[in-house]
Design a protein around this motif. Structure first.
Motif, PDB file in Angstrom:
ATOM      1  N   GLU A 160      17.976   5.343  32.104  1.00  0.00           N
ATOM      2  CA  GLU A 160      18.336   6.394  31.171  1.00  0.00           C
ATOM      3  C   GLU A 160      19.350   7.129  32.575  1.00  0.00           C
ATOM      4  OE1 GLU A 160      15.655   9.599  28.450  1.00  0.00           O
ATOM      5  OE2 GLU A 160      14.934   7.721  29.846  1.00  0.00           O
ATOM      6  N   TYR A 161      20.676   7.965  31.628  1.00  0.00           N
ATOM      7  CA  TYR A 161      20.933   8.787  31.950  1.00  0.00           C
ATOM      8  C   TYR A 161      22.137   9.623  31.098  1.00  0.00           C
ATOM      9  CZ  TYR A 161      24.634  10.091  35.624  1.00  0.00           C
ATOM     10  OH  TYR A 161      24.661  11.576  36.414  1.00  0.00           O
ATOM     11  N   GLU A 171      27.556   2.028  37.094  1.00  0.00           N
ATOM     12  CA  GLU A 171      25.891   1.658  36.041  1.00  0.00           C
ATOM     13  C   GLU A 171      27.351   1.800  34.256  1.00  0.00           C
ATOM     14  OE1 GLU A 171      22.240   2.867  34.958  1.00  0.00           O
ATOM     15  OE2 GLU A 171      23.375   1.685  36.555  1.00  0.00           O
ATOM     16  N   VAL A 172      28.522   2.602  34.145  1.00  0.00           N
ATOM     17  CA  VAL A 172      28.802   1.910  32.989  1.00  0.00           C
ATOM     18  C   VAL A 172      29.639   0.591  33.598  1.00  0.00           C
ATOM     19  CG1 VAL A 172      31.165   3.200  31.481  1.00  0.00           C
ATOM     20  CG2 VAL A 172      29.287   4.757  33.282  1.00  0.00           C
ATOM     21  N   LYS A 173      29.995   0.303  34.233  1.00  0.00           N
ATOM     22  CA  LYS A 173      30.679  -1.374  34.551  1.00  0.00           C
ATOM     23  C   LYS A 173      29.257  -1.852  34.396  1.00  0.00           C
ATOM     24  CE  LYS A 173      32.548  -4.673  37.900  1.00  0.00           C
ATOM     25  NZ  LYS A 173      32.944  -4.347  38.846  1.00  0.00           N
ATOM     26  N   ARG A 174      28.269  -2.586  34.976  1.00  0.00           N
ATOM     27  CA  ARG A 174      27.589  -2.566  34.162  1.00  0.00           C
ATOM     28  C   ARG A 174      26.568  -2.736  32.497  1.00  0.00           C
ATOM     29  NH1 ARG A 174      24.722  -1.708  39.317  1.00  0.00           N
ATOM     30  NH2 ARG A 174      23.839  -0.193  38.362  1.00  0.00           N
ATOM     31  N   SER A 196      34.603   0.890  34.811  1.00  0.00           N
ATOM     32  CA  SER A 196      33.898   2.060  35.156  1.00  0.00           C
ATOM     33  C   SER A 196      33.780   3.058  34.280  1.00  0.00           C
ATOM     34  CB  SER A 196      33.806   2.259  36.599  1.00  0.00           C
ATOM     35  OG  SER A 196      33.644   0.890  37.468  1.00  0.00           O
ATOM     36  N   ILE A 197      34.716   3.255  33.379  1.00  0.00           N
ATOM     37  CA  ILE A 197      34.697   4.962  32.790  1.00  0.00           C
ATOM     38  C   ILE A 197      34.177   4.355  31.565  1.00  0.00           C
ATOM     39  CG2 ILE A 197      36.743   6.426  32.347  1.00  0.00           C
ATOM     40  CD1 ILE A 197      36.878   5.607  35.096  1.00  0.00           C
ATOM     41  N   TYR A 198      33.365   5.759  31.612  1.00  0.00           N
ATOM     42  CA  TYR A 198      32.652   6.468  30.392  1.00  0.00           C
ATOM     43  C   TYR A 198      33.847   7.041  28.878  1.00  0.00           C
ATOM     44  CZ  TYR A 198      28.825   7.504  27.289  1.00  0.00           C
ATOM     45  OH  TYR A 198      27.778   7.727  26.311  1.00  0.00           O
ATOM     46  N   ASP A 199      34.354   5.705  28.434  1.00  0.00           N
ATOM     47  CA  ASP A 199      34.605   6.008  27.523  1.00  0.00           C
ATOM     48  C   ASP A 199      34.213   6.270  26.051  1.00  0.00           C
ATOM     49  OD1 ASP A 199      34.725   3.210  26.955  1.00  0.00           O
ATOM     50  OD2 ASP A 199      36.774   3.121  28.311  1.00  0.00           O
ATOM     51  N   PRO A 200      35.349   6.425  24.935  1.00  0.00           N
ATOM     52  CA  PRO A 200      34.875   6.390  23.863  1.00  0.00           C
ATOM     53  C   PRO A 200      33.981   5.118  23.256  1.00  0.00           C
ATOM     54  CG  PRO A 200      36.371   7.817  23.592  1.00  0.00           C
ATOM     55  CD  PRO A 200      36.416   6.569  24.521  1.00  0.00           C
ATOM     56  N   LEU A 221      22.598   6.846  25.702  1.00  0.00           N
ATOM     57  CA  LEU A 221      21.424   5.861  26.777  1.00  0.00           C
ATOM     58  C   LEU A 221      19.709   7.061  27.379  1.00  0.00           C
ATOM     59  CD1 LEU A 221      23.621   4.668  29.683  1.00  0.00           C
ATOM     60  CD2 LEU A 221      22.981   3.253  27.558  1.00  0.00           C
ATOM     61  N   ASP A 222      19.197   6.712  26.009  1.00  0.00           N
ATOM     62  CA  ASP A 222      18.140   7.482  25.774  1.00  0.00           C
ATOM     63  C   ASP A 222      17.035   6.523  25.887  1.00  0.00           C
ATOM     64  OD1 ASP A 222      18.100   5.905  23.847  1.00  0.00           O
ATOM     65  OD2 ASP A 222      18.112   7.669  22.240  1.00  0.00           O
ATOM     66  N   ARG A 223      15.417   6.476  26.306  1.00  0.00           N
ATOM     67  CA  ARG A 223      14.452   6.086  26.665  1.00  0.00           C
ATOM     68  C   ARG A 223      15.035   4.885  26.013  1.00  0.00           C
ATOM     69  NH1 ARG A 223       8.581   7.144  25.304  1.00  0.00           N
ATOM     70  NH2 ARG A 223       7.772   5.302  25.679  1.00  0.00           N
ATOM     71  N   TYR A 224      14.361   4.496  24.507  1.00  0.00           N
ATOM     72  CA  TYR A 224      14.503   3.590  23.856  1.00  0.00           C
ATOM     73  C   TYR A 224      15.612   2.217  23.615  1.00  0.00           C
ATOM     74  CZ  TYR A 224      10.729   6.353  22.257  1.00  0.00           C
ATOM     75  OH  TYR A 224       9.548   7.333  22.330  1.00  0.00           O
TER      76      TYR A 224
END
Length: 482
Positions: A160-161, A171-174, A196-200, A221-224
């Protein structure tokens, strides 16, 4: 001769059922294997000299999709093929036992069908009959096969992040890779840096995933969301297989017209000749007062119904509310109705001291009069059952906006009951009377000359008409029981 005797058995069983007499005792596995292979030491159902036959391939495909394993055996010699054939038959017998648990036939009748199909050389037709011939079933089986091709791929885990746009992270890449594997992101050629970039694009992929899983569509990226993404393809296969078993109880959807209510989806679908012609949201029972799984019929419609709350609701909710807010029940148009010899007597609650009400309920029945505040709304649809479950309207329309709609005491509230009521119109006269009743205030009942089959089921996974796998929370924790 054996086929003739089996036909007589089938006719006799039908007559016994018609007369209300219990049917013959089912055979155990050893007894039915003797029946199947009697009279021939080299008889094979699923193999021939070249290997697995067409029927064998059909059975193996069905067993694979249902998650039923068969011990792999060599089939080089006649003896090996015979043992492999028996193993296939044993696996089918295990499926039949579970099918009976989901469906409505007795084990004995199902065994008769199997033996008849063998003797009449229609075993393929019998295999087709195990699951209903519906597009929903074909799509789910195809998706099981698709996910099985992913089960040997190492499945990573994410945490969660809350990422920021433009942030770079492995983490974004995964996450991007996982969403692509699941079909929520299109395959695209990106540089190692860009992936690896967090994008739209990633945010839209998360939203697509959330929508398919019945989660809040917020792009976070919430818990659920994280818990659902971390579910491995093997776990999804097992979930889909559990839901494929549930389809065994839905053969009556093959009729001219059927109502299917899937509880985890909070959705009603009306099927006509196999096609969906009406869909709407529903509100179902809370986990503490679950809506039961039923196979029944819709028989009549009541316009402007009254409501007789059960004793459990009166004691746990209505009386405490009336004590907290004196006059609440009177404001909501509740009355006391006489029972027995006094069944025509009606006492308005405006004339009753709220402290006297609990004692009066020993002699009278609490009833909510028809009207805008009635808990059943303007329409109540009667389905045959022994648990006082109805489909009905509701004055609390705002609740249909909720994602989690397991909110009732067990009955099913309809988002658009008037649309369903149109299927009660069998003549122009009925149409006029129904319109008049809806526009009036009197209680009116409409009886269907041909009751509509209703199936209330529990599917936590299915494949929609766009080919997307849909997953919903196991609200009643029933998945692990299969």
């Amino acid at each position: 001769m054996r086929l003739v005797s089996l036909l007589f058995v089938s006719i006799a069983v039908t007559m016994l059922l018609f007369c209300g007499v219990s049917v013959a005792k089912p055979l155990n596995d050893d007894e039915i294997l003797v029946q199947i292979y009697a009279g021939s030491t080299d008889k094979l159902l699923w193999f021939d000299r070249r290997g697995v036959s067409l029927n064998g391939m059909m059975l193996k495909s069905l067993l694979d999709d249902l998650g039923v394993e068969i011990e792999p055996l060599a089939t080089t010699t006649v003896k090996q093929r015979k043992q492999a054939d028996i193993n296939y038959t044993k696996a089918l017998l295990s499926v039949i036992k579970r099918k009976v648990a989901f469906g409505h036939e007795t084990l004995y009748l199902e065994q008769v069908k199997l033996l008849q199909s063998i003797d009449s050389e229609r075993l393929g037709e019998y295999l087709y009959s195990i699951l209903p011939e519906l597009d929903e079933v074909y799509r789910l089986r195809s998706m099981i096969g698709e996910y099985k091709r992913k089960i040997n791929i190492p499945w990573p885990r994410i945490s969660e992040y809350q990422f920021r746009l433009g942030q770079s992270s492995n983490e974004v890449k995964r996450l991007r890779w996982m969403l692509t594997q699941l079909g929520d992101l299109e395959q695209s050629e990106l540089t190692r840096y860009r992936e690896s970039i967090y994008d739209p694009m990633v945010i839209e992929g998360i939203k697509s995933f959330q929508l398919r899983h019945g989660l809040d569509v917020n792009g976070n990226l919430d818990r659920y969301t994280v818990e659902a993404i971390n579910v491995t393809p093997l776990q999804r296969v097992e979930q889909m297989q559990r839901n494929l078993w549930r389809w065994m109880s839905l053969s009556s959807l093959n009729g001219e017209r059927s109502v299917w209510i899937n509880l985890p989806a909070y959705q009603l679908s009306l099927f006509e000749k196999g096609s969906v012609t009406l869909q709407m949201k529903v509100i179902i029972g809370k986990p503490s007062s679950q809506t039961p799984i039923l196979s029944t019929h819709l028989t009549n419609l009541t316009i402007n119904p009254s409501w007789r709350p059960p004793a459990s609701i009166i004691q746990s909710e209505l009386l405490p509310l009336n004590s907290k807010e004196p006059g609440y029940l009177n404001h909501k148009k509740f009355e006391l109705h006489g029972v027995g010899l006094n069944n025509t007597q009606v006492i308005k609650l405006a004339d009753v001291d709220s402290n006297q009400l609990p004692n009066l309920l020993h002699q009278y029945r609490l009833v909510q009069a028809p009207g805008a505040d009635n808990a059943l709304g303007q329409m109540r649809f009667t389905i045959v059952n022994s648990q006082s479950i109805f489909l009905h309207d509701t004055p609390a329309k705002q609740l249909f906006k909720n994602r989690n709609r397991a909110l009732s005491h067990g009955c099913i509230r309809l988002e658009n009951p008037e649309a369903l009521s149109k299927y009660f119109v069998e003549t122009d006269k009925t149409a006029r009377e129904l319109d008049k009743a809806i526009g009036g205030k009197e209680t009116r009942n409409f009886l269907l000359t041909s009751p509509i089959p209703v199936l209330i089921t529990y599917h936590t996974s299915w494949v929609d008409r766009e080919g997307k796998l849909q997953i919903r929370p196991d609200i009643y924790n029933l998945d692990m029981e299969i």
